[in-house]
Design an enzyme around this catalytic site. Sequence first.
Site, mmCIF file in Angstrom:
data_model
loop_
_atom_site.group_PDB
_atom_site.id
_atom_site.type_symbol
_atom_site.label_atom_id
_atom_site.label_comp_id
_atom_site.label_asym_id
_atom_site.label_seq_id
_atom_site.Cartn_x
_atom_site.Cartn_y
_atom_site.Cartn_z
ATOM 1 N N GLY A 12 0.822 -1.210 0.000
ATOM 2 C CA GLY A 12 0.000 0.000 0.000
ATOM 3 C C GLY A 12 0.850 1.252 0.000
ATOM 4 O O GLY A 12 0.466 2.283 0.551
ATOM 5 N N ASP A 62 -2.220 -7.997 -4.647
ATOM 6 C CA ASP A 62 -3.357 -8.068 -3.727
ATOM 7 C C ASP A 62 -2.883 -8.878 -2.528
ATOM 8 O O ASP A 62 -2.657 -10.088 -2.639
ATOM 9 C CB ASP A 62 -4.548 -8.747 -4.409
ATOM 10 C CG ASP A 62 -5.775 -8.837 -3.512
ATOM 11 O OD1 ASP A 62 -5.644 -8.668 -2.275
ATOM 12 O OD2 ASP A 62 -6.877 -9.104 -4.040
ATOM 13 N N VAL A 63 -2.719 -8.225 -1.388
ATOM 14 C CA VAL A 63 -2.107 -8.895 -0.232
ATOM 15 C C VAL A 63 -2.984 -9.985 0.347
ATOM 16 O O VAL A 63 -2.523 -10.779 1.182
ATOM 17 C CB VAL A 63 -1.737 -7.883 0.883
ATOM 18 C CG1 VAL A 63 -0.673 -6.914 0.392
ATOM 19 C CG2 VAL A 63 -2.967 -7.153 1.403
ATOM 20 N N SER A 141 -2.912 0.581 14.536
ATOM 21 C CA SER A 141 -3.687 1.809 14.747
ATOM 22 C C SER A 141 -3.858 2.003 16.237
ATOM 23 O O SER A 141 -3.784 1.039 17.014
ATOM 24 C CB SER A 141 -5.067 1.679 14.085
ATOM 25 O OG SER A 141 -5.929 2.738 14.484
ATOM 26 N N TYR A 154 -13.005 -2.992 12.584
ATOM 27 C CA TYR A 154 -11.688 -2.398 12.337
ATOM 28 C C TYR A 154 -10.797 -2.550 13.567
ATOM 29 O O TYR A 154 -9.627 -2.942 13.451
ATOM 30 C CB TYR A 154 -11.857 -0.922 11.975
ATOM 31 C CG TYR A 154 -10.561 -0.189 11.708
ATOM 32 C CD1 TYR A 154 -9.857 -0.389 10.529
ATOM 33 C CD2 TYR A 154 -10.040 0.716 12.638
ATOM 34 C CE1 TYR A 154 -8.673 0.295 10.272
ATOM 35 C CE2 TYR A 154 -8.857 1.402 12.398
ATOM 36 C CZ TYR A 154 -8.176 1.183 11.210
ATOM 37 O OH TYR A 154 -7.001 1.855 10.965
ATOM 38 N N ALA A 156 -10.988 -4.794 15.930
ATOM 39 C CA ALA A 156 -10.618 -6.207 16.076
ATOM 40 C C ALA A 156 -9.467 -6.566 15.149
ATOM 41 O O ALA A 156 -8.529 -7.284 15.530
ATOM 42 C CB ALA A 156 -11.831 -7.092 15.786
ATOM 43 N N LYS A 158 -7.142 -4.539 13.964
ATOM 44 C CA LYS A 158 -5.897 -3.887 14.359
ATOM 45 C C LYS A 158 -5.354 -4.426 15.682
ATOM 46 O O LYS A 158 -4.133 -4.442 15.900
ATOM 47 C CB LYS A 158 -6.104 -2.371 14.416
ATOM 48 C CG LYS A 158 -6.355 -1.748 13.047
ATOM 49 C CD LYS A 158 -5.211 -2.019 12.077
ATOM 50 C CE LYS A 158 -5.358 -1.266 10.772
ATOM 51 N NZ LYS A 158 -4.191 -1.488 9.856
#
Length: 258
Positions: A12, A62-63, A141, A154, A156, A158
């Site tokens: 990214g 695409d990871v 994050s 989100y 969960a 991170k």
Amino acid sequence: MKLPGQVAIVTGGNKGIGRAISLSLADEGADVVIAARDMPAADQVADQIKQKGRRSLSIRTDVTQNEQVEKMIEEVLDEFGHIDVLVNNAGIFSMFPVREITEEEWDRMMMVNVKGVFLCCRAVIKPMVKQNQGKIINISSVAGKIGVPLTAHYCASKFAVLGLTMSLALELAPHNIRVNAVCPGDINTQMLEKEWQRFGKIKGMTPEEVRRTKLAGIPLRRVGQPEEIAKAVTFFASLDSSYITGQTINVDGGMESH
């Protein structure tokens, strides 16, 4: 320069925080590979890195797809011969009340933010073990440390990244591979802009009301800049952090302690 002769991969790395990280690593002497899905933007960052006198490669990746991740690692090794730094920055964000999070949205979040990090880490371990050194930096994050309303899925994902970081740090320490994480708070990117717009829509607030509310939760009373995340990543990538592994740095203006 702190990273002369180093080869770094940034997933990214084509925009926002990833772009800032890619350019910062190049400024410190690293050759940088941009692994991303948006190739025009990735090519543009690669060109900027080349203008700095460093080598750069952009690879469509695409990871969430192991075959693409493995192929990307092979391509980097063929081109550069070694991999010294992996920055797992690719990630997505969305905001819903938990009762509105569909199973599909939950799976999408986990696929990119957790599985993608896992696949990239797993793929790079073999060459790093072979050379008996490496640095893996995962972008989590502040939401990976504290609960945040409307982003249960989100958060969960991170939190999971931090658990993976700490486990890998212990497992890979005998091979001189350091694994750390950076936890951004609110950073001035398109993703943050969309997040605040969505928050305002859910709460029925004007953009100015959203801004005042959000800044009130940041002790430094401002959002961060992508370059401020990049500096923390560069620290973990360099010998300045040679005795640090399994740790996280919050770059959040004091949000977690507020």
